[in-house]
Write a protein that holds these residues in place. Structure first.
Motif, PDB file in Angstrom:
ATOM      1  N   SER A  36       0.761  -1.164   0.019  1.00  0.00           N
ATOM      2  CA  SER A  36      -0.217  -0.011  -0.019  1.00  0.00           C
ATOM      3  C   SER A  36       0.927   1.279  -0.038  1.00  0.00           C
ATOM      4  O   SER A  36       1.751   1.332   0.822  1.00  0.00           O
ATOM      5  CB  SER A  36      -0.846   0.044   1.178  1.00  0.00           C
ATOM      6  OG  SER A  36      -1.527   1.056   1.278  1.00  0.00           O
ATOM      7  N   LEU A  38      -0.672   4.128   0.929  1.00  0.00           N
ATOM      8  CA  LEU A  38      -1.297   5.234   1.603  1.00  0.00           C
ATOM      9  C   LEU A  38      -0.711   5.551   2.953  1.00  0.00           C
ATOM     10  O   LEU A  38      -0.819   6.782   3.226  1.00  0.00           O
ATOM     11  CB  LEU A  38      -2.643   4.314   2.175  1.00  0.00           C
ATOM     12  CG  LEU A  38      -3.729   4.070   0.923  1.00  0.00           C
ATOM     13  CD1 LEU A  38      -5.083   3.559   1.424  1.00  0.00           C
ATOM     14  CD2 LEU A  38      -4.117   5.499   0.221  1.00  0.00           C
ATOM     15  N   GLU A  41      -2.436   7.309   5.615  1.00  0.00           N
ATOM     16  CA  GLU A  41      -3.572   8.060   5.242  1.00  0.00           C
ATOM     17  C   GLU A  41      -4.858   7.547   5.222  1.00  0.00           C
ATOM     18  O   GLU A  41      -5.308   6.547   5.037  1.00  0.00           O
ATOM     19  CB  GLU A  41      -3.337   8.537   3.653  1.00  0.00           C
ATOM     20  CG  GLU A  41      -4.259   9.320   3.283  1.00  0.00           C
ATOM     21  CD  GLU A  41      -3.976   9.698   1.624  1.00  0.00           C
ATOM     22  OE1 GLU A  41      -4.707  10.436   0.728  1.00  0.00           O
ATOM     23  OE2 GLU A  41      -2.903   9.126   1.156  1.00  0.00           O
ATOM     24  N   ARG A  42      -5.949   8.418   5.783  1.00  0.00           N
ATOM     25  CA  ARG A  42      -7.183   7.851   5.770  1.00  0.00           C
ATOM     26  C   ARG A  42      -8.144   8.287   4.697  1.00  0.00           C
ATOM     27  O   ARG A  42      -7.944   9.626   4.257  1.00  0.00           O
ATOM     28  CB  ARG A  42      -7.780   8.453   7.184  1.00  0.00           C
ATOM     29  CG  ARG A  42      -7.269   7.827   8.436  1.00  0.00           C
ATOM     30  CD  ARG A  42      -7.121   6.452   8.613  1.00  0.00           C
ATOM     31  NE  ARG A  42      -8.582   5.873   8.432  1.00  0.00           N
ATOM     32  CZ  ARG A  42      -9.385   5.236   9.456  1.00  0.00           C
ATOM     33  NH1 ARG A  42      -8.703   5.048  10.543  1.00  0.00           N
ATOM     34  NH2 ARG A  42     -10.526   4.675   9.235  1.00  0.00           N
ATOM     35  N   LEU A  43      -8.944   7.635   4.228  1.00  0.00           N
ATOM     36  CA  LEU A  43     -10.073   8.139   3.082  1.00  0.00           C
ATOM     37  C   LEU A  43     -11.242   8.208   3.610  1.00  0.00           C
ATOM     38  O   LEU A  43     -11.597   7.883   4.915  1.00  0.00           O
ATOM     39  CB  LEU A  43      -9.855   7.011   2.278  1.00  0.00           C
ATOM     40  CG  LEU A  43      -8.617   6.293   1.455  1.00  0.00           C
ATOM     41  CD1 LEU A  43      -8.794   5.057   0.898  1.00  0.00           C
ATOM     42  CD2 LEU A  43      -7.850   7.444   0.545  1.00  0.00           C
ATOM     43  N   GLU A  48     -13.394   3.771   1.892  1.00  0.00           N
ATOM     44  CA  GLU A  48     -12.864   2.991   2.879  1.00  0.00           C
ATOM     45  C   GLU A  48     -13.909   1.604   3.210  1.00  0.00           C
ATOM     46  O   GLU A  48     -13.508   0.475   2.865  1.00  0.00           O
ATOM     47  CB  GLU A  48     -12.615   3.334   4.435  1.00  0.00           C
ATOM     48  CG  GLU A  48     -11.463   4.304   4.166  1.00  0.00           C
ATOM     49  CD  GLU A  48     -10.694   4.364   5.644  1.00  0.00           C
ATOM     50  OE1 GLU A  48     -11.354   4.255   6.639  1.00  0.00           O
ATOM     51  OE2 GLU A  48      -9.543   4.835   5.744  1.00  0.00           O
ATOM     52  N   ARG A  77      -2.310   5.114  -4.184  1.00  0.00           N
ATOM     53  CA  ARG A  77      -3.091   6.203  -4.316  1.00  0.00           C
ATOM     54  C   ARG A  77      -2.438   7.225  -5.696  1.00  0.00           C
ATOM     55  O   ARG A  77      -1.194   7.427  -5.494  1.00  0.00           O
ATOM     56  CB  ARG A  77      -2.781   7.113  -3.097  1.00  0.00           C
ATOM     57  CG  ARG A  77      -3.908   8.243  -2.995  1.00  0.00           C
ATOM     58  CD  ARG A  77      -3.474   9.175  -1.655  1.00  0.00           C
ATOM     59  NE  ARG A  77      -4.593   9.961  -1.459  1.00  0.00           N
ATOM     60  CZ  ARG A  77      -5.257  11.194  -2.142  1.00  0.00           C
ATOM     61  NH1 ARG A  77      -4.458  11.332  -3.509  1.00  0.00           N
ATOM     62  NH2 ARG A  77      -5.847  12.010  -1.644  1.00  0.00           N
ATOM     63  N   LEU A  82      -7.858   6.325  -6.313  1.00  0.00           N
ATOM     64  CA  LEU A  82      -7.372   5.149  -5.793  1.00  0.00           C
ATOM     65  C   LEU A  82      -7.357   3.939  -6.218  1.00  0.00           C
ATOM     66  O   LEU A  82      -8.523   3.685  -7.143  1.00  0.00           O
ATOM     67  CB  LEU A  82      -8.017   4.864  -4.149  1.00  0.00           C
ATOM     68  CG  LEU A  82      -7.243   3.839  -3.348  1.00  0.00           C
ATOM     69  CD1 LEU A  82      -5.791   4.193  -2.967  1.00  0.00           C
ATOM     70  CD2 LEU A  82      -8.261   3.405  -2.474  1.00  0.00           C
TER      71      LEU A  82
END
Length: 142
Positions: A36, A38, A41-43, A48, A77, A82
């Protein structure tokens, strides 16, 4: 709990998918590699949740149908999107024949496509007998 595990809320999508894959596939003897970009990082929660559910169905299909030895899951990302790829080295199938099989074969893939479409994204399934399966998902990030 499997529909939205606390690990998704607590640690995010990559950790939730890792937990799911290790729980479901490794106990079946299927080796899993997960990568990953990410990095913590939060989506958005809707993204999610939808991607977790797509990964959940893809993993369940590998577990039930693929007769695979290896599986790979990639989350990448881009600037405005994404990309998620779930692939295996299993026995594969003919995607054109899904609607012809009795017993609702293919309903899980239709549900995956619907979730992705609701996010404004696209889902592509590539598979052939003896050549494994790859599911590519791309969703916009706003």
């Amino acid at each position: 709990y499997d529909l939205r595990p606390s690990v998704l809320d607590d640690l995010g999508l990559p950790s939730a998918i890792r937990w799911l894959a290790e729980t479901r596939l490794q106990r079946q003897g299927i080796q899993v590699s997960i990568s990953s970009s990410l990095l913590g990082e939060r989506l958005p929660p809707s993204v999610e949740t939808a991607l977790f559910r797509v990964a959940q169905e893809a993993i369940a299909n590998i577990e039930r149908h693929a007769d695979a030895k290896d599986a790979q899951i990639v989350l990448e990302r881009g600037d405005s999107f994404l990309h998620m790829r779930v692939s295996d080295d299993g026995k594969g199938f003919d995607p054109e024949g899904l609607g012809k099989a009795p017993g609702g074969y293919g309903v899980g893939l239709e549900g995956m496509e619907e979730r992705v479409r609701l996010l404004g994204g696209r889902l592509q399934v590539r598979s052939a007998a003896g050549q494994g399966t790859t599911i590519d998902v791309e969703v916009p990030l706003e």
